[in-house]
Design a protein around this motif. Structure first.
Motif, short mmCIF file in Angstrom:
data_model
loop_
_atom_site.label_atom_id
_atom_site.label_comp_id
_atom_site.label_asym_id
_atom_site.label_seq_id
_atom_site.Cartn_x
_atom_site.Cartn_y
_atom_site.Cartn_z
N GLU A 1 0.86 -1.19 0.00
CA GLU A 1 0.00 0.00 0.00
C GLU A 1 0.90 1.23 0.00
O GLU A 1 1.79 1.36 0.83
CB GLU A 1 -0.89 0.00 1.26
CG GLU A 1 -1.77 1.22 1.37
CD GLU A 1 -3.15 1.02 0.75
OE1 GLU A 1 -3.35 0.01 0.02
OE2 GLU A 1 -4.03 1.85 1.00
N THR B 1 -4.39 1.86 6.99
CA THR B 1 -3.81 0.52 6.79
C THR B 1 -3.76 -0.26 8.11
O THR B 1 -3.55 -1.47 8.09
CB THR B 1 -2.37 0.60 6.23
OG1 THR B 1 -1.55 1.28 7.16
CG2 THR B 1 -2.36 1.31 4.90
N MET C 1 -1.04 0.94 -9.35
CA MET C 1 -1.68 0.82 -8.04
C MET C 1 -2.53 2.04 -7.74
O MET C 1 -3.62 1.93 -7.18
CB MET C 1 -0.62 0.62 -6.96
CG MET C 1 0.03 -0.75 -7.05
SD MET C 1 1.46 -0.94 -5.97
CE MET C 1 0.62 -0.87 -4.39
N LYS C 2 -2.03 3.21 -8.12
CA LYS C 2 -2.82 4.42 -7.88
C LYS C 2 -4.08 4.42 -8.74
O LYS C 2 -5.16 4.77 -8.27
CB LYS C 2 -1.98 5.67 -8.16
CG LYS C 2 -1.03 5.98 -7.01
CD LYS C 2 -0.12 7.15 -7.31
CE LYS C 2 1.03 7.16 -6.28
NZ LYS C 2 2.17 7.97 -6.72
N SER D 1 -6.55 1.92 -7.35
CA SER D 1 -7.10 2.39 -6.09
C SER D 1 -8.24 3.38 -6.31
O SER D 1 -9.24 3.38 -5.57
CB SER D 1 -5.96 3.01 -5.28
OG SER D 1 -6.46 3.87 -4.31
N ARG D 2 -8.12 4.21 -7.33
CA ARG D 2 -9.22 5.14 -7.62
C ARG D 2 -10.51 4.42 -7.97
O ARG D 2 -11.59 4.97 -7.88
CB ARG D 2 -8.83 6.05 -8.79
CG ARG D 2 -7.93 7.20 -8.40
CD ARG D 2 -7.89 8.25 -9.51
NE ARG D 2 -7.28 7.76 -10.73
CZ ARG D 2 -5.97 7.71 -10.95
NH1 ARG D 2 -5.12 8.13 -10.02
NH2 ARG D 2 -5.50 7.25 -12.08
N ARG E 1 -7.31 -3.12 -5.23
CA ARG E 1 -5.92 -3.20 -4.83
C ARG E 1 -5.17 -4.01 -5.87
O ARG E 1 -5.77 -4.77 -6.63
CB ARG E 1 -5.79 -3.92 -3.50
CG ARG E 1 -6.33 -3.12 -2.36
CD ARG E 1 -6.35 -3.96 -1.08
NE ARG E 1 -7.27 -3.35 -0.16
CZ ARG E 1 -6.97 -2.26 0.55
NH1 ARG E 1 -5.79 -1.71 0.44
NH2 ARG E 1 -7.85 -1.73 1.36
#
Lengths: 334, 334
Positions: free
Chosen positions: A96, A108, B83-84, B87-88, B92
């Motif tokens: 993360e 987290t 990952m970003k 995440s939006r 994950r």
DNA sequence: CTGAAAGCGCTTACAG
DNA sequence: CTGAAAGCGCTTACAG
């Protein structure tokens, strides 16, 4: 529909429990029974359903890794090593990126991310010890870095102060007298920046030299900020014969700016960094830096976390590990 | 014991199903009921158990990312962006490092890794299209890179050939006549190395220049291999006035070796790379390279995978996307 | 619009 | 050494 344990049990002619026993390496199984089950597994191509196992057992075989930004070379290299170490022990790592955002860091420690992982490798940057203590629950957490050094928590870190002092002593021994430091974080004294700056000051002191705050430039730990910090010093007319970047990307940004400006490295200004990322060896000139023992950090932090998980480590107080370091003397500061 | 939906239902005075409806944004709920449930959730600090949800629904809200090595800067930067982006959208990313090992690559297409993820972003390096087809099952896979370009699979890639040709043309326009290429992979013509080499050859052809196989040096895509490849050319007495590293770390390794040997860059030898990793801008001299549109690659690949997952994209044939590129002309090859 | 029941695929006590 | 039953915490048809 995937093959389930029921199918295996039916084909092997045993009960569900017996299949479970074989799968979980239960000791007392008659060899013939075990063989029958294993044959059935092979025949059907059965693969355990991790989700079902997790729901029942409460264990996921995943470890969480919280860091600010995976694209920073130090974190990328560390994450790669941690994942390999975890994999050798049958665990996966779920990463993360916190961006050093306190709400992400707090998030987290609870909620989904925590549920999905059996334990956490946590690099705190924006939250404090009490906030972690307040929600650390029962799953183990091993802290990385030095933002939080607290007897309540396990911690794997590096010898920041000692290594920075050794590096500074090296620069002094090479005849450097005005060593600029870039990447200071005036707002925090406890983190890596503060500790490395302390090491620098101690080395000066030991050499009987005065500390000059005018040589210390704050900067975010990025290449461009390192370049800008050096540009700022040069533009302000500050005199220096060495630059200590508090990490490698800062030093590499500084190196770049110096060369652009026609400052010779190392003859006019020596440059040194901290981290020994892969790139340091191949910079031009190659970068003198500190190797902070990343392999050891990866091995020890995974080891400690798994020891806590397995109950092999039961110390009430936090265990603190500091990996050994090594000076890497290269062309930029011989 | 954690708070469960049952607890919420009890406190709110409704049934389990109603809580589930609220949680899953079911449309037709009386506002008052919804409010009661939301109040109960807030009061109890309820958090959904993702494992239980996954077991029942078969969805994990995780995407798998398979790449060779997270510590390679290109992959580190790409993974961070993916990952970003994920995440939006509430997903994950679980990363698996394959080390370009075929058995690891195959393993991610089935078994645990596949179970844990709803869809895969897969960078094949060691396995072929038929092997993927044979075990791709029902969960969507979006391929990255260019090792496999096959109408059966979705693919997000970059304009390797076109960009390499444009870069080569730039070197030729600057008067370079003997451009060494390092990082070739003689054993594979389809991957990035082959395509970029093709672009190089096309640009030569277009300029009416002969291709000289003696200028092409094979090398693994690492800094040290790039340095060694250039050292090999120099030691063999091969003459060249430019080096095209088939990716940035190769070019940076080459740059380092040239400077060590006292070869002036760019006056004697120009150096160019491919990828535009963060480091390229801050090398000394800064590295001329190709920016392959990594942001676009990240957005499009996540977008395509989620479109497949949600059934918004139903094309039978694979969809192929190639991100736009941009030449970054810097000091190493002006 | 809401409820009662079944079931996802495992592991875990509990018996025997 | 092995079996039958319960249950982890949800979602999913199925009713009403």
């Amino acid at each position: 529909m995937a093959v389930t344990m029921n199918d295996v049990a039916r084909v092997a002619g045993v009960s569900l429990k017996t299949v479970s026993n074989v799968l979980n390496d239960y000791e007392f199984i008659r060899p013939a029974t075990k063989q029958r089950v294993q044959d059935a597994i092979a025949e059907l191509g059965y693969e355990a359903n991790l989700t079902a196992r997790s729901l029942r057992s409460g264990k996921t075989s995943m470890l969480g890794l919280v860091l600010s930004d995976l694209s920073a070379p130090y974190y990328a290299e560390l994450a790669a090593k941690l994942m390999k170490a975890a994999s050798r022990h049958g665990y996966r790592v779920l990463v993360e990126q916190s961006d050093a955002d306190p709400s992400v860091e707090l998030g987290t420690l609870q909620g989904t991310f925590r549920q999905l992982t059996d334990g956490l490798l946590f690099t705190p940057l924006a939250i404090e010890a009490d906030q972690i203590a307040a929600r650390s629950g029962t799953k183990p957490v091993v802290l990385l870095g030095e933002h939080i050094v607290d007897p309540r928590f396990d911690l794997v870190t590096m010898k920041n102060e000692e290594a920075a002092a050794a590096l500074t002593a090296h620069l002094l021994a090479a005849g450097r007298r005005r060593i600029a430091v870039i990447g200071a974080r005036p707002d925090e004294s406890a983190g890596s920046a503060g500790l490395r700056l302390n090491g620098y000051r101690k080395a000066l002191e030991e050499a009987g030299m005065a500390f000059d705050a005018g040589l210390v430039a704050p900067a975010e730990w990025r290449r461009d900020a390192g370049a800008a910090a050096v540009a700022g010093l040069l533009d302000a007319g500050v005199e220096f014969d060495a630059v200590f970047g508090l990490n490698d990307v800062l030093a590499l940004g500084a190196l770049h700016e110096l060369l652009i400006r026609g400052v010779a490295v190392p003859s006019e200004v020596a440059v040194a960094g901290f981290d020994d990322i892969d790139e340091a060896r191949f910079a031009s000139p190659s970068l003198t830096t500190v190797s902070p023992g990343m392999d050891e950090i990866a091995e020890r932090s995974i080891g400690l976390l798994l020891d806590r998980l397995a109950g092999r480590e039961t110390a009430k107080a936090g265990i603190h590990v500091a990996a050994g370091f090594e000076l890497k003397i290269r062309e930029s500061a011989p």
